[in-house]
Design a protein around this motif. Structure first.
Motif, short mmCIF file in Angstrom:
data_model
loop_
_atom_site.label_atom_id
_atom_site.label_comp_id
_atom_site.label_asym_id
_atom_site.label_seq_id
_atom_site.Cartn_x
_atom_site.Cartn_y
_atom_site.Cartn_z
N PHE A 104 0.83 -1.20 0.00
CA PHE A 104 0.00 0.00 0.00
C PHE A 104 0.87 1.25 0.00
N THR A 129 0.77 5.37 0.33
CA THR A 129 -0.05 6.48 0.81
C THR A 129 0.71 7.79 0.62
N SER A 148 2.51 11.25 2.00
CA SER A 148 3.29 11.63 3.18
C SER A 148 2.61 12.78 3.91
N ARG A 198 -3.90 12.78 3.51
CA ARG A 198 -3.40 11.63 4.28
C ARG A 198 -4.46 11.17 5.29
N ILE A 221 -7.38 9.45 3.47
CA ILE A 221 -6.97 8.12 3.02
C ILE A 221 -6.91 7.16 4.21
N ARG A 222 -6.43 7.60 5.34
CA ARG A 222 -6.35 6.76 6.53
C ARG A 222 -7.75 6.41 7.06
N PRO A 267 0.77 1.28 5.52
CA PRO A 267 1.46 1.69 4.29
C PRO A 267 2.88 1.12 4.22
N GLU A 272 5.48 5.90 1.33
CA GLU A 272 4.82 7.20 1.37
C GLU A 272 5.32 8.05 0.22
N GLY A 323 3.50 9.05 -6.06
CA GLY A 323 2.65 7.95 -5.62
C GLY A 323 2.35 6.99 -6.74
N GLY A 356 -2.92 2.03 -4.14
CA GLY A 356 -3.01 3.25 -3.36
C GLY A 356 -4.37 3.89 -3.52
N LEU A 357 -4.62 4.86 -2.72
CA LEU A 357 -5.82 5.68 -2.82
C LEU A 357 -5.38 7.09 -3.15
#
Length: 88
Positions: free
Chosen positions: A26, A28, A30, A37, A40-41, A53, A56, A63, A74-75
């Protein structure tokens, strides 16, 4: 939206849930984008899923590069669709 290489195993699915991302490499963002961030979390956490992740990225193109080079997922924001040939 979920971003992954076209040849990723999840690419054949019509819909991908946060649970599908567990165990995947994964990527994500930074702390350079703290709001994104956080969003996404929160998405996987909202359905009781914890995703750790592996990498980062400081910006969207980094990304996307990490996702392709690690064969990860990833998102990213929807505007990333215009930046790549990834299956989005």
């Amino acid at each position: 939206m979920v971003v992954l290489p076209r040849n990723h195993g999840l690419a054949a699915l019509k819909a991908i849930s946060p649970r599908d991302l567990v165990g995947e490499t994964f990527v994500t963002v930074s702390d350079t984008a703290p709001v994104l961030r956080g969003v996404i979390r929160q998405l996987p956490e909202a359905v009781g899923v914890k995703i750790t992740p592996a990498h980062e990225a400081d910006h969207v193109t980094m990304g996307m590069s990490l996702i392709v080079s690690t064969h990860g997922v990833g998102l990213l924001p929807a505007y990333a669709r215009k930046l790549s040939s990834l299956r989005l």
